[in-house]
Design a protein around this motif. Structure first.
Motif, PDB file in Angstrom:
ATOM      1  N   VAL A 521     -38.747  -0.472  23.058  1.00 46.60           N
ATOM      2  CA  VAL A 521     -37.958  -0.635  21.827  1.00 46.60           C
ATOM      3  C   VAL A 521     -38.854  -1.150  20.714  1.00 46.60           C
ATOM      4  O   VAL A 521     -39.890  -1.774  20.966  1.00 46.60           O
ATOM      5  N   ALA A 558     -34.005   2.031  22.076  1.00 44.62           N
ATOM      6  CA  ALA A 558     -34.235   2.288  20.656  1.00 44.62           C
ATOM      7  C   ALA A 558     -33.251   3.345  20.178  1.00 44.62           C
ATOM      8  O   ALA A 558     -33.047   4.357  20.859  1.00 44.62           O
ATOM      9  N   VAL A 563     -32.560  -1.158  17.339  1.00 44.17           N
ATOM     10  CA  VAL A 563     -32.400  -1.429  18.765  1.00 44.17           C
ATOM     11  C   VAL A 563     -30.918  -1.554  19.065  1.00 44.17           C
ATOM     12  O   VAL A 563     -30.171  -2.197  18.317  1.00 44.17           O
ATOM     13  N   TRP A 633     -34.637  -2.472  13.018  1.00 41.41           N
ATOM     14  CA  TRP A 633     -35.998  -2.904  13.281  1.00 41.41           C
ATOM     15  C   TRP A 633     -36.711  -3.117  11.943  1.00 41.41           C
ATOM     16  O   TRP A 633     -36.346  -2.555  10.926  1.00 41.41           O
ATOM     17  N   PRO A 638     -43.438   0.589  19.166  1.00 41.64           N
ATOM     18  CA  PRO A 638     -42.616   0.219  20.315  1.00 41.64           C
ATOM     19  C   PRO A 638     -43.290  -0.850  21.154  1.00 41.64           C
ATOM     20  O   PRO A 638     -44.503  -0.990  21.145  1.00 41.64           O
TER      21      PRO A 638
END
Length: 641
Positions: A521, A558, A563, A633, A638
């Motif tokens: 994520v 994700a 997220v 985010w 990631p």
């Protein structure tokens, strides 16, 4: 022979009219002191096309001169066509005890071509020139209006004056003794200096205020006042007199009319922005602005085409019409007590009155005088003063209201801080005995000699202590989130660790098994404690509504630029009528059987919104439901579990 019955009446009317007609054979003496108004002691002759010379006018055309009417209601104007001219004739002589020298003042300053013809002994004429068309250096006297020096004699002398202009105007001629003119000009300069000084001071104040506050109303008002100020300075000839070398011949009048064209849409936009119009007036607002822009554009095009008279004839009536329409739109808010609308109605009402009087004076419907001649200038100044005072008063009121609001907000913050301190104290004092009760219940249940009845009582004590602990957590968290000013304790979120911590919080509580799945994520930031509380509430809610043998699934992934944390159970789902209300405060579902205050899901939604995310719920086709918590985010990249 008996005269007709109407003849005595005609003779009587003719006798009454004699004083109203100027006599060309009577010479006007200049008084020893004071001025002499020649406006209604003239003879005039229109010259279509402006083709006649002075010899032709003084010879063949001399019998066609018409005495100027002395009735003030009859206008004596010049044509807006640049080619048309107007000839004026008057006869002067030196009065008893009067001075040999006199100064002839021709108004207004906007006249383009002014030529005075003085008779010579040989029968010819000497030409003197002034006006906007000619260079300033050709003027006999450095003055804002055409001014000629005359030498008077005891013998009556006839003078001819030729006028041409592109603006429809009403010429006025005044004969002055030199000393009287100098004194009057100095007094006039002081009065107009004060007038323009007030105008400039208002413009500068609002300009500084606009640069300081960046408020649109100050910008529009500054621009509107500046355009009117420059136009008034040009119309009065003050800028031309101050900088004679800057203005090319014929330029000043075009610039003045162009400024008035630009002032029209600025005035209308300021008016519509300043007055809080009702919603139904927004339709008219757009159309009025479009019409004002079109009128201004057409006026500027006429100025560029060399027809400022036609442009002025378009802009002045349009200005009056737009003022009337905006006043009508402002009457409603003013009647309802809006202070801005009332100030606007007063200010533009005064300006509209001045504009009306000015138009009536230009048409000759009102007699000359200080109020009628300067009605527009007086109305414009009163409008500017009223609006300036209203804008500053409104700003002062807004500052006072802002200070009161800040004081109330500070008092509320202090009250919330006291409340938070009190809750923290209560939490600390209550958690200690709750921990003792929970530990005692736990130790009691581990006693192998405890019978079934005692074990049941121990379980009841344990559940009660857990419920009190949970309520304390929920209520304290709810109070924290209820404050919009309470900052989040942001930091990098390790969602896998947060999820496992939330699961550990519920590990020893009754309910089905919990399983966690984490995929790579993006990195997010947020308040770790609040995110943990939200996930724990979702897990607790899912375990309450899921069969003991069906595990609760917790998944982190994700999704959609952020997220998403999904919690899935195998329960009966949420009734359709409860779906829109499930996240409301103190709201519990119809199929809820566990005790609670209805704060768990509300806290999940509040945590999500405070982080810029959202909470959601979906019934699954196979049974059960899925709650989700989505967080945005903040940076790419990631992170592996």
């Amino acid at each position: 022979m008996k005269p007709p019955p109407r003849l005595p009446a005609l003779i009587f009317l003719w006798l009454l009219a004699l004083p109203l007609v100027g006599s060309p054979d009577t010479a006007l003496p200049l008084p020893a002191a004071g001025k002499l108004d020649l406006t209604h002691h003239l003879e005039y002759l229109p010259d279509p096309g402006g083709t006649w010379e002075i010899g032709e006018v003084a010879g063949l055309q001399s019998t066609r001169f018409t005495p100027s009417p002395r009735q003030p209601s009859t206008p004596l104007t010049t044509s807006p066509s640049p080619a048309d001219a107007l000839w004026l004739r008057f006869t002067l002589e030196r009065g008893p005890g009067g001075s040999d020298e006199a100064w002839l003042e021709v108004a207004p300053p906007t006249l383009d071509d002014v030529r005075l013809y003085l008779p010579r002994a040989d029968g010819g004429f000497t030409e003197r020139r002034s006006g906007q068309t000619w260079p300033w250096t050709e003027r006999e006297v450095d003055y804002r209006q055409p001014l000629f020096r005359l030498q008077l004699t005891a013998v009556p002398t006839t003078y001819y004056l030729r006028l041409q202009t592109r603006l429809v105007t009403r010429p006025a001629l005044t004969l002055w003794p030199p000393l009287a003119f100098t004194e009057a000009a100095m007094a006039e300069a002081r009065v107009w200096g004060l007038y323009f000084g007030v105008y400039a001071l208002i413009a500068l104040l609002h300009a500084f205020f606009w640069m300081w506050s960046q408020e649109r109303v100050h910008y529009l008002f500054t621009l509107y006042v500046a355009l009117n100020l420059l136009a008034a300075l040009l119309a009065g000839g003050w800028l031309q007199q101050a900088q004679p070398g800057f203005w090319l011949p014929g330029l000043a009048n075009g610039v003045m009319v162009a400024l008035l064209c630009l002032a029209l849409p600025v005035m209308l936009r300021f008016s519509l922005d300043y007055v809080a119009l009702p919603r139904h007036a927004l339709f008219w607002r757009r159309r009025l602005l479009l019409a004002a822009n079109l009128v201004a554009a057409l006026g500027l095009a006429l100025v560029l085409a060399g027809l400022p008279g036609l442009a002025l004839g378009l802009v002045w009536p349009a200005t009056g019409l737009f003022i009337a329409l905006t006043l009508l739109l402002a009457l409603g808010p003013a009647w309802r007590g809006d202070d801005r609308a009332r100030s606007f109605v007063l200010a533009f009402g005064l300006y509209g009155l001045g504009l009306t009087v000015n138009l009536a004076r230009g048409q000759g419907w009102l007699p000359p005088g200080l109020l009628s001649d300067q009605a527009l200038a007086i109305g414009a100044l009163l409008q500017t003063l009223v609006l300036s005072l209203a804008i500053f008063s409104d700003h002062k009121r807004l500052r006072r209201e802002k200070a009161l609001a800040e004081a109330r907000a500070a008092a509320e913050r202090g009250l919330r801080e006291e409340q938070a301190d009190f809750l923290a104290l209560v939490s600390h004092e209550v958690r200690t005995p709750l921990s003792v009760i929970a530990a005692a219940a736990h130790n009691l249940l581990r006693d192998p000699t405890l019978d079934e009845k005692g074990r049941a009582r121990g379980e009841k004590i344990r559940r009660a202590s857990e419920r009190l602990t949970r309520l304390m957590d929920d209520y304290l968290s709810a109070e924290r989130l209820a404050s919009a000013d309470a900052p989040l304790r942001r930091g990098p979120l390790d969602l896998e660790r947060i999820c496992r911590a939330a699961m550990d919080d519920l590990r020893d509580t009754p309910g089905p098994e919990m399983r966690l799945e984490v995929t790579p994520v993006p990195v997010c930031t947020g308040d770790t404690d609040l995110i943990r509380l939200a996930i724990r509430n979702l897990l607790q809610n899912a375990r309450h509504h899921s069969p003991p043998t069906a595990p609760v699934l917790l998944h982190v992934e994700a999704a959609e630029g952020g997220v998403r944390v999904r919690v899935r159970d195998a329960g009966t789902g949420v009734p359709l009528e409860d779906l829109p209300l499930i996240f409301r405060r103190f709201r519990r579902g119809r199929n809820s059987t566990e005790p609670g205050a209805g704060l768990g899901l509300y806290l999940v939604d509040k945590v999500a919104s405070r982080h810029g995310g959202r909470a959601g719920v979906t019934n699954l086709a196979a049974g059960g439901c899925e709650f989700s918590l989505w967080l945005p985010w903040e940076e790419a990249g990631p992170r592996s579990p």
